[in-house]
Design an enzyme around this catalytic site. Structure first.
Site, short mmCIF file in Angstrom:
data_model
loop_
_atom_site.label_atom_id
_atom_site.label_comp_id
_atom_site.label_asym_id
_atom_site.label_seq_id
_atom_site.Cartn_x
_atom_site.Cartn_y
_atom_site.Cartn_z
CD GLU A 268 -9.41 -13.29 -2.63
OE1 GLU A 268 -8.99 -12.41 -3.40
OE2 GLU A 268 -8.87 -13.57 -1.55
CB ALA B 278 -6.97 3.41 -0.95
CG ASP C 213 -11.00 -16.41 3.92
OD1 ASP C 213 -10.42 -17.28 4.57
OD2 ASP C 213 -10.44 -15.75 3.02
#
Length: 577
Positions: free
Chosen positions: A300, A384, A452
């Protein structure tokens, strides 16, 4: 007597010299004095000229960006650097008069663009409105604000009802359960004092003094209160800029590893009780995924999360929570403040003196795959957090086009070209906008190269009449040299696309609003842009190439199907037939 004859005379000390020699010496001295005066005058004139020029440059002020459509998340130093760059890139003609960068006003015809016309007419009108891509740049920089001022990004919105907001602050009428209004006010005061005293006991946290007044709420709470049935945030809401600045600058008081998922991520807590999801930098941002590596085994990327937020916003979706990049100190902002004992045990110092850690997770959490500072400084993405599940529960849906996550097996949609026909017959895809919402997500994933996407989520409060959350985009932007056409299979098989989405895609394919240019400028507003570009130029070029591929698929659908365009019946993209 010849003029060159010497007239002898006697000096007081008894030595003798000629009058001609004395006259010659005086002449040279006079010339030296004149020359010195001339140089002094020239120096004074140059000094005066430089002084005047500095005053004129000080008076030249660049026009500020619109707060409604930009995200000023840069630090003061980066802001000054960007202004300086813009000033140097301006031509000498632009420096005259007020020194304000020229803008190209929108014509009245542009503001009245109506998407009800046929798409060929709409595309032709868009080319006309933006001058065929000419004159849309200011001194070599793409005007992102021009894009957001386009009518396609300012479509009429239905008025939101009370039930269309995810969270609402209770009014006095709803909170009045006992006693008179005076008793309720007294109770509120007691509650407020209790909250303040509790917060004072928590070391490092800001004093809590929130009221029903929105202005007293911290940015993260205003973000939560701004979530509606149709989008996570309103692009024109001034709180969006405040939220991104908050994520980039707020002091971190706590950091623990977030449970779930396959790779390392942290949950950080801020001084005003806000939280954010942190993903660290694990590899060079220019590193391209090995072609022999399966999508589910890929790293990632922190910059992919940031770039995904900007791309989602450029497409007009507003379905990814705000994400920014920032630099943190691994030692003072994670190791020394974490209460996660399992996480703290994974810290170590590398042979070259860098502070590293690897956490506990399913993939790539080992000493062979550490996250390391330089020696303490680390790039991260900060996203966030959505409202707590106890306040706003979410439902997870398995994507119909989910991959098999196997090295040998194929999913049903990979073997059946008519797979979409069966999807259309079952809920929630049989009615409403769910199918075109899913295709919106497929277009976003194809542009990013994200394979993904096995699940997606929605807020349970809104049922099936709501948008899809585009979460977890860390495996995007892994390859720029190769496109993955299988990501577009939902569009190819269903031949359905939302009208407003298609119009924006066609707009972003035009030279004046080229997607790569808009993305480049949008990413420049992230704090990490001052460290290095968040996306390399090959990744930006891939966006244009993939956008053209999406439009070719739509054209092929239009050639064989009459009912390709979906006119929304609800939501912010509503357009009557």
């Amino acid at each position: 007597m010849a003029t060159d004859d010497f007239i002898p005379f006697e000096l007081p000390n008894g030595s003798s010299e000629t009058y001609g020699m004395k006259k010659h010496s005086l002449g040279r001295s006079t010339r030296s004095i004149y020359l010195g005066l001339a140089c002094l005058s020239l120096a004074l004139n140059l000094l005066l000229a430089f002084f005047c020029l500095s005053i004129l440059q000080t008076a030249c002020v660049l026009p500020p960006s619109s707060s409604s459509s930009s995200i000023p998340t840069r630090t003061d130093t980066q802001h000054r650097r960007s202004i300086s760059h813009s000033s140097h890139s301006s031509s000498s003609s632009a420096a005259s008069a007020s020194c304000v960068l020229p803008t190209i006003p929108q014509s009245e015809e542009q503001r009245k663009l109506n998407a009800n016309h046929s798409f060929s007419d709409a595309t032709e009108r868009e080319n006309t409105l933006i001058g065929g891509g000419k004159g849309q740049k200011v001194k070599g920089r793409f005007k992102l604000d021009e894009l957001f001022e386009h009518p396609l990004y300012n479509l009429p919105r239905p008025e939101l009802q009370e039930a269309d907001w995810l969270l609402r602050v209770k009014s006095n009428e709803h909170s009045m359960e006992r006693g008179s209004e005076e008793e309720e006010a007294e109770d509120d005061n007691n509650d407020d004092s209790q909250r303040q005293s509790d917060s004072e006991e928590e070391e490092g946290y800001d004093k809590v003094s929130w009221t029903r007044d929105v202005e007293s709420h911290p940015p993260w709470l205003r973000f939560h209160l701004g979530i509606s049935r149709w989008e996570l945030y309103d692009r024109k809401d001034p709180n969006l800029a405040q939220m991104t600045h908050y994520l980039a600058t707020q002091r971190i008081l706590g950091a623990v590893q977030k449970t779930g998922g396959t790779q390392l991520k942290l949950l950080v807590t801020f001084s005003n009780h806000g939280q954010a999801l942190l993903k660290p930098m694990k590899q060079s941002r220019d590193a391209e995924t090995d072609l022999n590596l399966f999508y589910f085994s890929d790293f990632e990327r922190h910059n992919a999360e940031i770039a995904a937020f900007h791309l989602d916003r450029l497409l007009g979706f507003n379905r990814i929570p705000p994400v920014v990049g920032r630099l943190i100190n691994v030692t003072s902002e994670v190791r020394e403040i974490t209460t996660d004992k399992k996480l703290s045990r994974t810290f170590f110092t590398s042979p070259v003196g860098n502070v590293c850690f690897y956490g506990r997770c399913e993939y790539y959490c080992s000493s062979e795959h550490p996250v390391c500072g330089r020696p303490h400084e680390l790039e991260v993405s900060v996203a966030a957090m959505l409202p707590d599940l106890t306040l706003a529960s979410r439902r997870s849906w398995r994507s119909p086009w989910r991959r098999a996550y196997s090295r040998s097996k194929l999913a049903a949609w990979e073997k059946d070209p008519a797979y979409c026909d069966s999807v259309k017959q079952r809920a929630p895809y049989s009615q409403g906008t769910r199918l075109v919402d899913l295709i919106d997500m497929a277009v976003l994933d194809f542009l990013m190269g994200n394979m993904d996407r096995h699940h997606y989520e929605t807020f349970e409060k809104f049922g099936n009449e709501t948008f899809l959350l585009h979460l977890d985009n860390g495996r995007a932007f892994g390859r720029h040299s190769r496109d993955e056409p299988s990501i577009l299979v939902p569009l190819q098989q269903c031949c359905r696309i939302r009208r407003s989405t298609l119009l924006r895609l066609r707009l972003l394919s035009l030279p004046g609003f080229r997607l790569s240019d808009a993305m480049r400028e949008s990413l420049l507003r992230d704090p990490l842009a001052g460290v290095a570009p968040l996306l390399s130029e090959p990744h930006l070029s891939a966006l244009d190439r993939r956008l053209a591929a999406v439009l070719r698929v739509v054209e092929a659908c239009e050639a064989h199907h009459a009912d390709v365009i979906h006119n929304d019946v609800e939501g912010y993209d509503q357009q009557p037939d």
